[in-house]
Write an enzyme that holds these catalytic residues in place. Structure first.
Site, PDB file in Angstrom:
ATOM      1  N   HIS A  76       0.785  -1.105   0.027  1.00  9.89           N
ATOM      2  CA  HIS A  76       0.066  -0.044  -0.070  1.00  9.89           C
ATOM      3  C   HIS A  76       0.875   1.342   0.097  1.00  9.89           C
ATOM      4  O   HIS A  76       1.922   1.150   0.340  1.00  9.89           O
ATOM      5  CB  HIS A  76      -0.943   0.125   1.065  1.00  9.89           C
ATOM      6  CG  HIS A  76      -0.425  -0.264   2.508  1.00  9.89           C
ATOM      7  ND1 HIS A  76      -0.015   0.937   3.237  1.00  9.89           N
ATOM      8  CD2 HIS A  76      -0.300  -1.024   3.477  1.00  9.89           C
ATOM      9  CE1 HIS A  76       0.257   0.922   4.358  1.00  9.89           C
ATOM     10  NE2 HIS A  76       0.414  -0.456   4.330  1.00  9.89           N
ATOM     11  N   ASP A  78       0.482   4.309   1.386  1.00  9.97           N
ATOM     12  CA  ASP A  78       0.361   5.571   2.293  1.00  9.97           C
ATOM     13  C   ASP A  78       1.048   4.823   3.790  1.00  9.97           C
ATOM     14  O   ASP A  78       1.270   3.777   3.841  1.00  9.97           O
ATOM     15  CB  ASP A  78      -1.205   5.921   2.748  1.00  9.97           C
ATOM     16  CG  ASP A  78      -2.003   4.418   3.120  1.00  9.97           C
ATOM     17  OD1 ASP A  78      -1.658   3.390   2.611  1.00  9.97           O
ATOM     18  OD2 ASP A  78      -2.673   4.735   4.236  1.00  9.97           O
ATOM     19  N   ASP A 115       6.261   0.624   7.350  1.00 15.01           N
ATOM     20  CA  ASP A 115       5.008  -0.152   6.953  1.00 15.01           C
ATOM     21  C   ASP A 115       4.306   0.875   5.970  1.00 15.01           C
ATOM     22  O   ASP A 115       3.791   1.883   6.480  1.00 15.01           O
ATOM     23  CB  ASP A 115       4.227  -0.162   8.497  1.00 15.01           C
ATOM     24  CG  ASP A 115       2.779  -0.567   8.365  1.00 15.01           C
ATOM     25  OD1 ASP A 115       2.282  -1.077   7.217  1.00 15.01           O
ATOM     26  OD2 ASP A 115       1.973  -0.218   9.380  1.00 15.01           O
ATOM     27  N   GLU A 145      -4.712   2.501   2.545  1.00 12.09           N
ATOM     28  CA  GLU A 145      -4.860   1.436   3.130  1.00 12.09           C
ATOM     29  C   GLU A 145      -5.206   1.613   4.886  1.00 12.09           C
ATOM     30  O   GLU A 145      -6.175   1.046   5.510  1.00 12.09           O
ATOM     31  CB  GLU A 145      -3.702   0.337   3.053  1.00 12.09           C
ATOM     32  CG  GLU A 145      -4.135  -0.875   3.913  1.00 12.09           C
ATOM     33  CD  GLU A 145      -3.381  -1.205   5.210  1.00 12.09           C
ATOM     34  OE1 GLU A 145      -3.582  -2.216   5.800  1.00 12.09           O
ATOM     35  OE2 GLU A 145      -2.746  -0.189   5.581  1.00 12.09           O
ATOM     36  N   GLU A 146      -4.310   2.568   5.396  1.00 12.36           N
ATOM     37  CA  GLU A 146      -4.279   2.738   6.673  1.00 12.36           C
ATOM     38  C   GLU A 146      -5.460   3.223   7.460  1.00 12.36           C
ATOM     39  O   GLU A 146      -5.807   3.051   8.628  1.00 12.36           O
ATOM     40  CB  GLU A 146      -2.996   3.625   7.266  1.00 12.36           C
ATOM     41  CG  GLU A 146      -1.775   2.916   6.592  1.00 12.36           C
ATOM     42  CD  GLU A 146      -1.342   1.591   7.772  1.00 12.36           C
ATOM     43  OE1 GLU A 146      -2.309   1.229   8.474  1.00 12.36           O
ATOM     44  OE2 GLU A 146      -0.187   1.376   7.648  1.00 12.36           O
ATOM     45  N   ASP A 169       3.047  -6.815   3.587  1.00 10.30           N
ATOM     46  CA  ASP A 169       2.829  -5.965   4.407  1.00 10.30           C
ATOM     47  C   ASP A 169       2.922  -6.874   5.941  1.00 10.30           C
ATOM     48  O   ASP A 169       2.279  -6.130   7.017  1.00 10.30           O
ATOM     49  CB  ASP A 169       1.264  -5.457   4.226  1.00 10.30           C
ATOM     50  CG  ASP A 169       1.071  -4.270   5.261  1.00 10.30           C
ATOM     51  OD1 ASP A 169       2.004  -3.451   5.849  1.00 10.30           O
ATOM     52  OD2 ASP A 169      -0.114  -3.892   5.464  1.00 10.30           O
ATOM     53  N   HIS A 457       3.087   2.377  13.517  1.00  6.35           N
ATOM     54  CA  HIS A 457       2.198   3.411  13.819  1.00  6.35           C
ATOM     55  C   HIS A 457       2.364   4.194  15.109  1.00  6.35           C
ATOM     56  O   HIS A 457       1.615   5.134  15.537  1.00  6.35           O
ATOM     57  CB  HIS A 457       0.578   2.486  14.268  1.00  6.35           C
ATOM     58  CG  HIS A 457       0.201   1.860  13.119  1.00  6.35           C
ATOM     59  ND1 HIS A 457      -1.146   1.484  13.097  1.00  6.35           N
ATOM     60  CD2 HIS A 457       0.702   1.698  11.845  1.00  6.35           C
ATOM     61  CE1 HIS A 457      -1.276   0.771  11.826  1.00  6.35           C
ATOM     62  NE2 HIS A 457      -0.015   0.899  11.113  1.00  6.35           N
TER      63      HIS A 457
END
Length: 486
Positions: A76, A78, A115, A145-146, A169, A457
C-alpha cells in the site's frame, strides 16, 4: 538519506529513500503515486491506475521464464502519520528523515513509513533490478490502506492477470502469514450540554504523555497503556473528591494506533488546587507501577491554563466519563483454533469533545465475524446507557486461512532451503488487504511476508536492517521458483 545509500540490497534501499523523500500520509499519497507511475513509464513498463487510484505495473518475464505463473507483488502507498509532541513535522509537506542506529533504521521524531514502504520498495526493486530471474510480474500498489483500505475496497475484477499474490505488509521476518483479522470502525457520539463555571474555580490543563503507543492490531496483546482509558480512569476517581469540572477531553489521533497522549482541560475550586496536583502525582506513581513492565516514560503534567470555554454540565460530564471509563479495550478473546493469536480486540483510539458533542472512535478486530459483531453490540449497549448514538463504518472481512495454499508452502520450503530453519506459519491479528482481494479474485492464491518492523504506527517505528536483506533473499528466491502454468 546518505545512510541508506550504504545499505544492501541497493535497489530496495534506493527506492525506500525516494519513498521517504515524498510525503505520503494516508489520503495524501497522490504525489508519490504520480512519481511511481512516471518512473515506470520512463522504464517502458506498462503502468496504469484504476478509478480509485490504485497503481498496476507489469514487467515481462526474464528470458526462459515466460511459462511460469504470473505473480502480483502488492503493497500500500500510504503511511501512518504520527510524531512526538516536541517534533516539528508537517507530514503533508516534509520528507521523512531516516537514520541508521546500529542494526535498525529509524526516523527522527516521526513514524518511519517502513509499514508498508519497505514492501513497496521491494516491489519496485523487482521492477528495476535486471539481474533477477522471474516469471511475469505485476505490481499492485493500493491507496489509503491505513485509514480504511480504500484501494482494496475499490479493486475491480479482471484487472489483475496473475494467479498468485504476495502481500508485503507483514512485520516479522521468519513468519509467513496465511490469514488475518477483519475489522470495523465504531463511532459513538454523545450530546453535551455546557454551563458557566461556578465562581472561585481555576482552570488547568492535564497532559498525559510518554506512552509507547503502537499498532492496534499487532501490539494490542502487549498490555500497553491507552492514554484515553488512563485519563478516563483518573476523572472517574477524582471528580467527586476534587469537585472537578471537565471542559474538554482530547486523546489519540488515529483509530488504528494505540493512543500515546491525551489532554484534559479541567477546573477545580481554588481550595482544591493543591489536592489536584497531589492527585495527579499520586496517579502517575500508581500507573507507573502498574505499567512498569511495558511503559517506562509516562509523564502526567498539570499546568495553569486560561480557557474561556464553559464546562460540561454535571450530567454530561458523568455520561462522558462513564462512557470512556466503561469502554472495553484491548484483547477481548484469544483464538481457540490458532494458539497464541488474538481472536477479538478493540482499541479506544480517539476521544474528542466539541461544544455540543463528544465522539469516541473505536477500531474492532476479529478473526471471526461473530466476534466483531459481539463487540459492536457491547458498544451499542454502552452507548444506550450513556445516551449516545453508535454507528459503524468501514467494515472489512478477514482473510480465511488456507493451510493447503501452494504459494504458502512454496514460501515455507524456500525459507527452509535458504536459512536452514523452519519459518512460523501464522495468522495475524492486524488487518491485511488480502481478505478484500478475495472478493474480486476468489481463486487467487495468497501469502504475506515482510521484514521485522517494531513500533509501527508510532514514532518508535523501526525496521531491522538485516531482516530486510533476508526478506529480499526470500522474495527473490520465491519468484525464481514459481512453477509453470498448469
Amino acid at each position: 538519506m546518505s545512510d541508506l545509500s550504504q545499505l544492501t540490497p541497493q535497489h530496495l534501499w534506493q527506492h525506500f529513500a525516494t519513498i521517504c523523500s515524498i510525503p505520503h500520509p494516508s489520503k495524501h499519497e497522490e504525489a508519490l503515486a504520480q512519481h511511481i507511475v512516471s518512473w515506470a513509464k520512463e522504464r517502458k513498463l506498462f503502468a496504469e491506475r484504476d478509478a480509485v487510484g490504485n497503481i498496476l505495473i507489469r514487467k515481462p518475464a526474464t528470458p526462459g521464464m515466460e511459462n511460469r505463473k504470473s505473480v502480483v507483488l502488492q503493497a500500500h502507498l500510504d503511511m501512518v502519520p504520527q510524531k512526538n509532541n516536541d517534533t516539528e513535522h508537517d507530514f503533508e509537506k516534509d520528507p521523512i528523515q531516516p537514520y541508521v542506529d546500529g542494526q535498525w533504521l529509524k526516523a527522527r521524531g516521526t513514524t518511519l513509513g517502513s509499514d508498508n514502504g519497505i514492501g513497496m520498495a521491494s516491489a519496485l526493486a523487482v521492477l528495476s533490478d535486471e539481474s533477477l530471474v522471474h516469471g511475469p510480474i505485476e505490481v499492485l500498489l493500493t491507496m489509503t490502506e491505513e485509514t480504511g483500505m480504500d484501494g482494496a475496497f475499490g479493486l475491480q475484477p479482471n484487472w489483475l492477470k496473475s494467479e498468485i499474490l504476495i502481500n508485503t505488509d507483514s512485520e516479522t521476518e521468519g513468519e509467513i502469514y496465511m490469514g488475518c483479522a477483519g475489522g470495523v470502525d465504531c463511532i459513538t457520539t454523545l450530546p453535551l450540554s455546557r454551563e458557566a463555571l461556578p465562581a472561585g474555580y481555576e482552570t488547568f490543563k492535564i497532559s498525559l504523555k510518554g506512552l509507547k503507543g503502537g499498532h492496534s492490531g499487532g501490539d494490542i496483546h502487549l498490555g500497553l497503556g491507552n492514554a484515553n482509558k488512563l485519563m478516563a480512569r483518573f476523572l472517574a476517581a477524582q471528580t467527586s473528591e476534587l469537585e472537578l469540572r471537565l471542559l474538554s477531553f482530547t486523546g489519540g489521533t488515529l483509530r488504528n494506533a494505540i493512543p500515546r497522549e491525551a489532554t484534559l482541560v479541567v477546573a477545580v475550586p481554588q481550595s482544591k488546587v493543591g489536592a489536584l496536583k497531589q492527585a495527579a502525582a499520586d496517579y502517575l506513581t500508581l500507573i507507573g507501577h502498574e505499567l512498569s513492565a511495558v511503559e517506562k516514560g509516562i509523564s502526567l503534567q498539570v499546568d495553569a491554563f486560561e480557557c474561556g470555554s464553559k464546562a460540561l454540565t454535571q450530567d454530561s460530564q458523568n455520561r462522558l466519563v462513564g462512557l470512556v471509563n466503561a469502554s472495553p479495550n484491548g484483547v477481548m478473546r484469544m483464538s481457540d483454533s490458532v494458539k497464541g493469536v488474538v481472536e477479538t480486540s478493540l482499541n479506544v483510539g480517539v476521544v474528542t469533545t466539541e461544544q455540543d458533542c463528544a465522539q469516541v472512535l473505536y477500531l474492532i478486530r476479529s478473526l471471526i465475524d461473530s466476534g466483531k459483531q459481539y463487540v459492536v453490540e457491547v458498544l451499542m449497549s454502552l452507548g444506550q446507557l450513556a445516551g449516545a448514538e453508535v454507528k459503524t463504518k468501514g467494515g472489512y472481512p478477514g482473510w480465511e486461512p488456507n493451510p493447503e495454499s501452494p504459494v504458502m508452502n512454496l514460501v515455507s520450503e524456500s525459507y527452509k532451503k535458504l536459512f536452514d530453519t523452519t519459518p512460523h506459519v501464522m495468522v495475524i491479528h492486524a488487518g491485511l488487504e488480502c481478505g478484500l482481494f478475495k472478493r474480486p479474485y476468489p481463486d487467487m492464491d495468497m501469502v504475506s511476508i515482510g521484514p521485522t518492523i517494531t513500533g509501527a504506527h508510532s514514532p518508535d517505528e523501526q525496521v531491522h536492517i538485516p531482516s530486510v536483506s533476508r526478506y529480499w533473499q526470500l522474495l527473490t528466491q520465491v519468484l525464481k521458483s514459481i512453477p509453470e502454468k498448469g
